[in-house]
Design a protein around this motif. Structure first.
Motif, short mmCIF file in Angstrom:
data_model
loop_
_atom_site.label_atom_id
_atom_site.label_comp_id
_atom_site.label_asym_id
_atom_site.label_seq_id
_atom_site.Cartn_x
_atom_site.Cartn_y
_atom_site.Cartn_z
N LEU A 170 2.11 1.45 -17.78
CA LEU A 170 3.37 0.88 -18.26
C LEU A 170 3.18 -0.53 -18.79
O LEU A 170 3.94 -0.98 -19.65
N ARG A 171 2.20 -1.22 -18.30
CA ARG A 171 1.90 -2.54 -18.87
C ARG A 171 1.36 -2.39 -20.29
O ARG A 171 1.65 -3.19 -21.17
N THR A 172 0.59 -1.35 -20.51
CA THR A 172 0.04 -1.11 -21.84
C THR A 172 1.09 -0.54 -22.78
O THR A 172 1.18 -0.92 -23.95
N HIS A 173 1.91 0.36 -22.26
CA HIS A 173 2.97 0.99 -23.06
C HIS A 173 4.30 0.79 -22.33
O HIS A 173 4.75 1.66 -21.58
N PRO A 174 4.95 -0.36 -22.53
CA PRO A 174 6.16 -0.70 -21.75
C PRO A 174 7.40 0.09 -22.12
O PRO A 174 8.39 0.03 -21.41
N HIS A 175 7.37 0.82 -23.23
CA HIS A 175 8.54 1.59 -23.64
C HIS A 175 8.39 3.01 -23.11
O HIS A 175 7.59 3.80 -23.63
N ALA A 176 9.15 3.33 -22.07
CA ALA A 176 9.01 4.65 -21.45
C ALA A 176 10.34 5.07 -20.83
O ALA A 176 11.16 4.23 -20.45
N ARG A 177 10.50 6.39 -20.76
CA ARG A 177 11.68 6.97 -20.14
C ARG A 177 11.22 7.91 -19.03
O ARG A 177 10.59 8.95 -19.31
N LEU A 178 11.51 7.54 -17.79
CA LEU A 178 11.03 8.28 -16.63
C LEU A 178 12.19 8.93 -15.91
O LEU A 178 13.27 8.34 -15.78
N CYS A 179 11.97 10.11 -15.40
CA CYS A 179 12.98 10.82 -14.61
C CYS A 179 12.39 11.10 -13.23
O CYS A 179 11.36 11.79 -13.11
N PHE A 180 13.01 10.55 -12.19
CA PHE A 180 12.60 10.79 -10.81
C PHE A 180 13.65 11.73 -10.19
O PHE A 180 14.84 11.41 -10.16
N TYR A 181 13.22 12.87 -9.70
CA TYR A 181 14.17 13.82 -9.13
C TYR A 181 13.63 14.34 -7.81
O TYR A 181 12.43 14.30 -7.53
N GLY A 182 14.54 14.81 -7.01
CA GLY A 182 14.16 15.33 -5.70
C GLY A 182 15.26 15.09 -4.69
O GLY A 182 16.31 14.51 -5.00
N PRO A 183 15.06 15.53 -3.43
CA PRO A 183 16.09 15.41 -2.40
C PRO A 183 16.44 13.94 -2.14
O PRO A 183 15.66 13.03 -2.41
N PRO A 184 17.62 13.70 -1.58
CA PRO A 184 18.01 12.32 -1.24
C PRO A 184 17.07 11.72 -0.21
O PRO A 184 16.56 12.41 0.67
N GLY A 185 16.83 10.41 -0.34
CA GLY A 185 16.03 9.69 0.64
C GLY A 185 14.55 9.75 0.43
O GLY A 185 13.77 9.21 1.24
N THR A 186 14.09 10.40 -0.63
CA THR A 186 12.65 10.57 -0.83
C THR A 186 12.01 9.37 -1.53
O THR A 186 10.81 9.40 -1.81
N GLY A 187 12.79 8.35 -1.85
CA GLY A 187 12.21 7.10 -2.37
C GLY A 187 12.25 6.94 -3.87
O GLY A 187 11.49 6.14 -4.42
N LYS A 188 13.14 7.65 -4.54
CA LYS A 188 13.19 7.58 -6.00
C LYS A 188 13.62 6.18 -6.47
O LYS A 188 12.95 5.55 -7.29
N THR A 189 14.74 5.73 -5.94
CA THR A 189 15.25 4.42 -6.35
C THR A 189 14.33 3.31 -5.90
O THR A 189 14.07 2.34 -6.64
N ALA A 190 13.81 3.43 -4.67
CA ALA A 190 12.92 2.39 -4.14
C ALA A 190 11.66 2.26 -4.99
O ALA A 190 11.17 1.16 -5.23
N PHE A 191 11.13 3.39 -5.47
CA PHE A 191 9.93 3.32 -6.30
C PHE A 191 10.25 2.64 -7.63
O PHE A 191 9.42 1.91 -8.18
N GLY A 192 11.43 2.87 -8.16
CA GLY A 192 11.82 2.16 -9.38
C GLY A 192 11.86 0.66 -9.16
O GLY A 192 11.43 -0.11 -10.03
#
Length: 696
Positions: free
Chosen positions: A483-505
Motif C-alpha cells: 500500500l505504500r507503493t500503491h496507495p490507491h486501493a479499495r479493500l473489502c474486509f468481510y466476516g463475522p462480527p468481532g473478527t477484527g475487520k475495523t481494528a485492522f483498518g
C-alpha cells in the motif's frame, strides 16, 4: 393685529431646533406654494405644533381665532423674517459637512442643495410639519416644490433625484414609491439611514464616518497563509485575479466564499486584503444599536460603499448573504429583487467578497455571475492539529489535542473561542484546563446538532491488538509495503462480527502514517431525499482532501443488491457509492458482516477482498494467555485453556468484551475467564437458533 413672531422662543424646543433656513422654507411652503390653505382651518390650525413653531401661539386654543387674521400675521412675519435674514444659511456644522461630503462624492451644487433640504426636513420637526401642509403630492409636483424652494431648474432637480444620481447611488437618499400615486413630500424624499440627518447636522467626524451605518473598516486578520494550505490553489488564483482587477479598476469583480460557520472565511478575506496592500471594508450587518439590518438595507449599504470608496484601493466584504438571495415566488417584487442583485454583481465598482455558510438557497443564475467560487471547508486533521498546538502553546494534553483534531465538526473558530474562555477560567495546564475546554466544546457541538467529543480514543486500537490475532483467508504480510507503493486501493474486509475487520483498518492507517476517517451508517444516512448521496460524496471528498484512510463500516447498508431495492432512492444511493468508489484516489476500506448482500457490481470494484474468520486454536490460546498475564491470573496446568480448545467461534471481540467486564467485576481465576468466553459463544449460537415470530 400685532405680530407675535418669535422664531427662537426659549420655551419651545421645536422652535429652538429650527434654523433660519428651515424657517425660510416653512414660509415658502405655506405662502408661495399654497400650504396655508390646508394649514389655516375655519376653526383653528391644522397643526398646532407647527403654529407654535412659527410664533402663532396667540390663536392656538383661542376662541377669537380668525383664519384671515392669522394669514395676515403669517405674511407679516414672513416679511420681517426676510428682512432680518436676507441670506439664510445652513446651521451648526451642516455647511462644512455637506462641503466635505460633496468633495468626497463629487456632488454638484444642485445635489448638495437637495441633500441639505432633506437633512433638515428629516431633522427639523417644524420644517417636516410645514411640508405636510402641501398634502399628498405626485413625483412631478414634488420636483416643482423643490425647484421653488431651492432655486433650481426642473431638470436640475430631476437629475439630482434620478437613479444614476450620486445621492441615490451612494445610498444617501431614496425615492419612496409605495402603491399610492401620491404621498407626503417627506415620504417621497427618504433618507437611507435615520441617523444620517443628525450626523450631518451636528457631527464633527470625517466624511467616511457619515457612512458608518453602511460600512466599516475591517480589523486586521490573525491568520496566515499556512492556515489555508487546504485552499492554496484557489487562494493563489484569487490573489492574482484581484491584484489585476485593482490595478485595472475593473468593475463587476465578485468572489463567493462558502463553507460551514467558523472555518475562517472572514479571516481569509482579511488575509487577501493584507497581501494585496488594500483596505478592506465590511458592509454592516447591524446598525449602531446592534440591531440586525434587513437584506434590502444591506444591498443599499453595498451600493453606498461602491459609490463612496470607488476612488480608493479597497475591497468589500458582505457576510451572511443567505437572506439577500432568499427570494421566494415569481411575483414582480421577486423578479425586481433578483434583477437588482444581478446588476450589482455586474456593475459594482470595487471587488467584493460574498460570504455564506450555505449556498443551497442561492439561485444558479446568481452563482454563475461570480468570478470565483471557493469552498472554505474545515482544515484537514493534520492542519487542525498544528493550529491547535499553536493556539494552546502546549497547555493541553496530547490526548485532548488528538480528540479535538480528529473531530471534523470542531472548526478553528470553535477551538479558538473555547481555548480563550478556558484560559480565563483555568490558566494552568492540567486536568482542569482539559476538562474545561472539553466541556465548552461539547456544549457548542451539542447546540449545533453534532455528537460530543468521544471519551477515550474512539479510533484507537484495543490494548491487545496485533495482526497475529487475525485469521484471514489471505496472507496479510507485506500488505503495508504494497500500500505504500500503491496507495490507491479499495479493500473489502468481510466476516463475522468481532473478527477484527475495523481494528485492522485502524492498524493499517497507523502503519501508513495517515489519518483515519471512520464513517458509520448513522453518519451518512439521511431521511431526506438526496441527502444520503450528498453525505457519501462529502465523505469521499473530505477523505481525499485530508489524504486519509476512509473506513466505511457496515458497508452493506450502502451497497445492497439493487435487484432487491423497493424504492428509487435505494438504487441512487448504491449508484452514488459505486461512482465514488470508482473515482476515489486513496485508500478505501469497507467492512461488512453480510458480503452476500452486496451488489455484484460493487464486488468487482474491490481490489482485494479479505475474509476475517474466527480465531484458530493456536491464536485463541495465545490470546487467552496474554489476557491472563495482563489480569495477573494463572493457569499452571492449562486446564482453563483446554476448555477453549473445542470452541471454534471465538473472536478478538469476545476477548475485548470480557476484558471490559473484568474492569468492574474482576475474575478470581482463569477458569472464570474461560467460562465468560464460552458464554459469549453460546450467545452467538442462541442468536442463530432463536425462532422468529409467534411460538405455539
Amino acid at each position: 393685529m400685532r405680530s407675535t413672531f418669535t422664531p427662537f422662543a426659549p420655551d419651545n424646543q421645536r422652535a429652538a431646533d429650527t434654523c433660519p433656513l428651515s424657517l425660510k422654507w416653512c414660509f415658502q411652503l405655506l405662502l408661495e406654494l399654497g400650504g396655508h390653505r390646508n394649514f389655516l382651518g375655519r376653526h383653528g390650525f391644522n397643526d398646532d405644533d407647527l403654529a407654535l413653531g412659527l410664533g402663532l401661539e396667540k390663536w392656538v386654543d383661542d376662541d377669537e381665532y380668525s383664519a384671515a387674521e392669522a394669514l395676515t400675521t403669517l405674511r407679516q412675519d414672513a416679511r420681517k423674517f426676510q428682512a432680518a435674514h436676507p441670506q439664510a444659511s445652513y446651521p451648526d456644522r451642516l455647511a462644512s459637512n455637506l462641503g466635505e461630503l460633496g468633495a468626497l462624492l463629487n456632488l454638484s451644487e444642485a445635489e448638495l442643495r437637495i441633500l441639505g433640504f432633506c437633512v433638515l426636513m428629516h431633522n427639523d420637526p417644524v420644517l417636516s410639519d410645514a411640508t405636510d401642509q402641501l398634502g399628498m403630492l405626485g413625483f412631478k409636483r414634488a420636483v416643482k416644490v423643490l425647484s421653488v424652494l431651492l432655486g433650481l431648474t426642473l431638470p436640475e432637480v430631476e437629475a439630482g433625484l434620478g437613479l444614476d444620481s450620486p445621492l441615490i447611488r451612494a445610498g444617501l437618499l431614496e425615492i419612496g414609491t409605495g402603491h399610492r400615486v401620491s404621498m407626503a413630500l417627506s415620504s417621497i424624499l427618504l433618507v437611507s439611514n435615520t441617523q444620517l440627518p443628525a450626523m450631518l447636522r451636528y457631527s464633527k467626524g470625517t466624511p467616511l464616518e457619515f457612512f458608518s451605518y453602511a460600512f466599516r473598516l475591517s480589523p486586521p486578520g490573525s491568520l496566515s497563509r499556512e492556515h489555508y494550505s487546504h485552499v492554496k490553489r484557489p487562494l493563489d488564483i484569487a490573489q492574482r485575479y484581484l491584484a489585476k482587477a485593482l490595478v485595472q479598476g475593473k468593475a463587476g469583480v465578485n468572489i463567493l466564499l462558502y463553507g460551514p460557520p467558523g472555518t475562517g472565511k472572514t479571516q481569509l478575506t482579511r488575509l487577501l486584503a493584507k497581501s494585496l496592500d488594500s483596505a478592506l471594508y465590511e458592509v454592516a450587518c447591524t446598525d449602531r444599536d446592534g440591531d440586525p439590518v434587513f437584506a434590502k438595507q444591506r444591498l443599499c449599504s453595498l451600493r453606498a460603499a461602491n459609490s463612496v470608496l470607488r476612488s480608493q484601493r479597497a475591497l468589500l466584504v458582505l457576510d451572511e448573504i443567505e437572506d439577500i438571495f432568499l427570494t421566494v415566488g415569481a411575483d414582480a417584487n421577486a423578479r425586481s429583487h433578483k434583477g437588482w442583485i444581478n446588476r450589482m454583481l455586474e456593475e459594482n465598482s470595487l471587488p467584493c467578497f460574498w460570504l455564506s455558510n450555505s449556498i443551497e438557497a442561492i439561485d444558479a443564475a446568481h452563482i454563475r455571475r461570480f468570478d470565483l467560487v471557493i469552498e472554505v471547508s474545515n482544515p484537514p486533521q493534520a492542519q487542525r492539529k498544528r493550529m491547535l498546538r499553536e493556539c494552546v502553546a502546549g497547555k493541553l494534553s496530547d490526548e485532548l489535542v488528538e480528540h479535538l483534531a480528529a473531530n471534523e465538526q470542531v472548526t478553528p473558530a470553535v477551538l479558538e473561542r473555547a481555548v480563550r474562555v478556558g484560559h480565563s477560567v483555568s490558566k494552568r495546564a492540567g486536568t482542569m484546563l482539559d476538562s474545561t475546554i472539553r466541556c465548552i466544546i461539547d456544549g457548542t457541538l451539542k447546540a449545533q446538532g453534532f455528537d460530543k467529543l468521544q471519551q477515550g480514543d474512539g479510533n484507537g486500537l484495543p490494548a491487545f491488538y496485533s495482526p497475529q490475532w487475525i485469521n484471514a483467508d489471505l496472507p496479510l504480510a507485506g500488505l503495508v509495503d504494497g500500500l505504500r507503493t500503491h496507495p490507491h486501493a479499495r479493500l473489502c474486509f468481510y466476516g463475522p462480527p468481532g473478527t477484527g475487520k475495523t481494528a485492522f483498518g485502524r492498524w493499517l492507517a497507523r502503519e501508513l502514517g495517515k489519518p483515519l476517517m471512520v464513517k458509520r451508517v448513522s453518519d451518512l444516512v439521511s431521511p431526506y431525499v438526496g441527502m444520503t448521496e450528498q453525505n457519501l460524496a462529502g465523505a469521499f471528498e473530505r477523505a481525499q482532501q485530508e489524504d486519509a484512510v476512509l473506513l466505511l463500516d457496515e458497508v452493506d447498508s450502502f451497497l445492497q443488491d439493487r435487484r432487491n431495492a423497493r424504492q428509487s432512492w435505494e438504487i441512487t444511493a448504491v449508484n452514488e457509492m459505486l461512482t465514488q468508489m470508482e473515482s476515489y484516489r486513496g485508500l478505501f476500506i469497507a467492512s461488512t458482516n453480510l458480503i452476500q448482500d452486496l451488489d455484484e457490481a460493487s464486488l468487482r470494484r474491490f481490489d482485494l477482498k479479505v475474509h476475517f474468520g474466527y480465531l484458530n486454536q493456536v491464536q485463541a490460546l495465545a490470546l487467552f494467555a496474554a489476557h491472563l498475564k495482563a489480569l495477573n491470573l494463572e493457569d499452571p496446568e492449562h486446564s482453563a485453556g483446554q476448555r477453549l480448545r473445542g470452541e471454534g467461534r471465538l473472536t478478538p471481540g469476545d476477548f475485548a468484551s470480557v476484558a471490559r467486564r473484568a474492569r468492574f467485576k474482576p475474575f478470581s481465576n482463569a477458569e472464570e475467564m474461560a467460562q465468560a468466553l464460552l458464554a459469549e459463544c453460546r450467545l452467538k449460537s442462541a442468536s442463530l437458533q432463536r425462532p422468529i415470530g409467534f411460538i405455539q
